[in-house]
Scaffold this active site. Structure first.
Site, PDB file in Angstrom:
ATOM      1  N   GLY A 141      16.577  66.205 -71.182  1.00  0.00           N
ATOM      2  CA  GLY A 141      17.442  67.052 -72.000  1.00  0.00           C
ATOM      3  C   GLY A 141      17.430  68.454 -71.437  1.00  0.00           C
ATOM      4  O   GLY A 141      18.300  68.856 -70.666  1.00  0.00           O
TER       5      GLY A 141
ATOM      6  N   CYS B 217      18.538  88.328 -92.849  1.00  0.00           N
ATOM      7  CA  CYS B 217      17.570  88.938 -93.755  1.00  0.00           C
ATOM      8  C   CYS B 217      16.214  88.245 -93.686  1.00  0.00           C
ATOM      9  O   CYS B 217      15.710  87.748 -94.709  1.00  0.00           O
ATOM     10  CB  CYS B 217      18.113  88.878 -95.176  1.00  0.00           C
ATOM     11  SG  CYS B 217      19.882  89.136 -95.222  1.00  0.00           S
ATOM     12  N   GLU B 218      15.659  88.147 -92.509  1.00  0.00           N
ATOM     13  CA  GLU B 218      14.336  87.543 -92.321  1.00  0.00           C
ATOM     14  C   GLU B 218      13.650  88.347 -91.220  1.00  0.00           C
ATOM     15  O   GLU B 218      14.273  88.629 -90.188  1.00  0.00           O
ATOM     16  CB  GLU B 218      14.446  86.102 -91.789  1.00  0.00           C
ATOM     17  CG  GLU B 218      15.277  85.155 -92.601  1.00  0.00           C
ATOM     18  CD  GLU B 218      14.458  84.287 -93.536  1.00  0.00           C
ATOM     19  OE1 GLU B 218      13.213  84.316 -93.430  1.00  0.00           O
ATOM     20  OE2 GLU B 218      15.062  83.613 -94.370  1.00  0.00           O
TER      21      GLU B 218
HETATM   22  C1  LIG Z   1      13.992  65.354 -77.423  1.00  0.00           C
HETATM   23  C2  LIG Z   1      13.826  64.074 -76.720  1.00  0.00           C
HETATM   24  C3  LIG Z   1      14.083  63.968 -75.351  1.00  0.00           C
HETATM   25  C4  LIG Z   1      14.482  65.141 -74.490  1.00  0.00           C
HETATM   26  O1  LIG Z   1      13.434  66.052 -74.343  1.00  0.00           O
HETATM   27  P1  LIG Z   1      13.566  67.250 -73.307  1.00  0.00           P
HETATM   28  O2  LIG Z   1      12.272  67.951 -73.421  1.00  0.00           O
HETATM   29  O3  LIG Z   1      14.707  68.092 -73.737  1.00  0.00           O
HETATM   30  O4  LIG Z   1      13.781  66.653 -71.956  1.00  0.00           O
HETATM   31  C5  LIG Z   1      13.988  62.717 -74.769  1.00  0.00           C
HETATM   32  N1  LIG Z   1      13.619  61.616 -75.485  1.00  0.00           N
HETATM   33  C6  LIG Z   1      13.334  61.705 -76.804  1.00  0.00           C
HETATM   34  C7  LIG Z   1      12.946  60.490 -77.538  1.00  0.00           C
HETATM   35  C8  LIG Z   1      13.434  62.916 -77.465  1.00  0.00           C
HETATM   36  O5  LIG Z   1      13.137  62.992 -78.771  1.00  0.00           O
END
Ligand SMILES: *Cc1c(COP(=O)(O)O)cnc(C)c1O
Length: 419
Positions: free
Chosen positions: A275, A343-344
């Site tokens: 990700g 407001c935090e």
């Molecule tokens: C969030 C997540 C990812 C991606 O994680 P990154 O650190 O953004 O690469 C992959 N697999 C699962 C199951 C996740 O929950």
């Protein structure tokens, strides 16, 4: 490597000055570099060349249709954690056979949606879930392709909120129990054991936790083989970290090498769920300075983006570089808190930050905001969610318009007894 660079003291995304985008769409906005996204995907995917592999981009990092479409075009699949993400993936044209589904709390309607769609694999996180998936598969007359998400109890050496592979975390099933769960699954006629899965955490900046998790999974695969259960697919999850400040995470190539070594001599197909590493440094949040304020002991830079737009600093005390969109000519550097309008007291983008001098009206770029930025944003304080823009070469386009006041109340109604 990313394509946000200064030319003549102005910050550009590829060949577009960020100032020009701000003039056109207003602030705040997220800007993503098409070239950077493409480069990151290709570098990551290329690190596993020669292996039978599928890069299932983790939708929750940034689930924009444009980004999903781009990765789909490059051959990517999708890692989802909700029915909503399944919908988004299908909308973006990702083939169901390239979608894997993780998450500890899948609801019945979400399981049914996944089974009816015919996704590649459900990554199961508890024995109760295994029973439910079996029962739904039987009811729908669709065999469920499954993997067990194993919690290998390795410390990913990251922020506690984003470590997921420790015994104390809610995710997956520990190694010994996983063996039992597989034995049980093998007796269930409506589930089809296709894989094994893990995801040990996020923003991991060392290779050792991945190696340890791999070793643990390979051992389990061997034990399963001895009991007659053949695993065909290894899903390594995501988690590879990026440079926000001075971190030096392993290269995708190094990570690929470690995986290659562990898989040598097997016929396992590989799934990866990156990700952050694909999108994090491909996006920037651009915000405008509203006011300067000098407190008793502090200097504040008050900007028009807040914690509802980018939650990471407030949630994880995360670091993001904050840079001027147009470099000031001269002036002394200063130390300030860059704060939002909410407001935090937890509403900050940077604290005690040494930075170039800024004045009201200036534009600032909050770097490395492509992952867990827009996707974590909210309407808190009835703030409109910001516009998202993608640039490629000398072009840019809005890929999600800024919300309007009408959007804020669009789903609401007043009950009859108040009419
Ligand atoms: C969030 C997540 C990812 C991606 O994680 P990154 O650190 O953004 O690469 C992959 N697999 C699962 C199951 C996740 O929950």
């Amino acid at each position: 490597m990313h394509y946000f660079q200064y030319h003549d003291s102005e910050l550009y995304c590829e060949e577009v000055p960020l100032r020009r985008i701000a003039e056109s769409v207003g602030t705040p906005f997220y800007i993503y570099s098409h070239g950077t996204l493409k480069r990151h995907f290709e570098a990551f995917d290329g690190a596993f060349q020669g292996l039978e592999r599928l890069v299932c981009y983790s939708a929750k990092a940034n689930s924009s249709q444009a980004i999903l479409r781009l990765f789909a075009r490059l051959g990517g699949g999708l890692d989802i954690v909700s029915g909503g993400e399944l919908f988004r993936g299908l909308q973006a044209g990702i083939a169901p056979g390239k979608i894997v589904y993780s998450g500890v709390g899948k609801r019945i309607d979400e399981i049914d949606y996944a089974l009816q769609t015919g996704i590649r694999m459900l990554n199961l996180e508890s024995v109760e879930e295994l029973h439910l998936v079996h029962q739904r598969a039987e009811t729908l007359g669709k065999r469920a392709p499954i993997a067990i998400r194993v919690n290998p109890d390795v410390d990913p050496l990251t922020h506690p909120y984003i470590s997921t592979g420790l015994k104390k975390n809610k995710f997956g099933i520990d190694t010994a129990a996983a063996l039992e769960a597989y034995r049980l699954a093998a007796t269930l006629p409506w589930v089809d054991i296709v894989g094994i899965d893990c995801h040990i955490g996020s923003q991991i900046t060392q290779a050792a936790p991945f190696r340890d998790a791999l070793a643990s999974l390979m051992e389990l695969i061997r034990e399963l083989a001895q009991t007659g259960i053949r695993i065909r697919t290894l899903d390594m999850g995501g988690g590879l970290g990026i440079t926000y400040n001075d971190e030096q995470p392993p290269d995708p190539a190094d990570y690929g090498k470690a995986v290659r070594e562990a898989l040598a001599g097997t016929e396992l197909a590989l799934i990866l769920e990156p990700g952050r590493v694909l999108v994090g440094n491909a996006g920037v949040l651009v915000t405008r300075v509203l006011y300067r304020k000098t407190g008793d002991s502090k200097e504040f830079v008050i900007v028009d983006a807040g914690m509802n737009d980018l939650l990471r600093p407030s949630l994880y005390d995360a670091y993001h570089h904050v840079q001027p969109v147009v470099h000031p000519q001269g002036g002394a550097r200063m130390v300030a808190d860059v704060v939002g309008p909410i407001c935090e007291s937890g509403d900050f983008l940077a604290r005690n930050r040494e930075m170039a001098p800024v004045n009201s009206g200036d534009l600032l770029a909050v770097m490395s905001a492509g992952a867990y930025g827009y996707s974590m944003s909210s309407n808190y304080c009835s703030r409109l969610r910001v516009a998202e823009v993608m640039a490629a070469g000398n072009r840019f386009e809005v890929i999600r318009r800024r919300e309007t006041y009408a959007d804020l109340v669009a789903g609401e109604s007043v009950p009859g007894f108040l009419a």
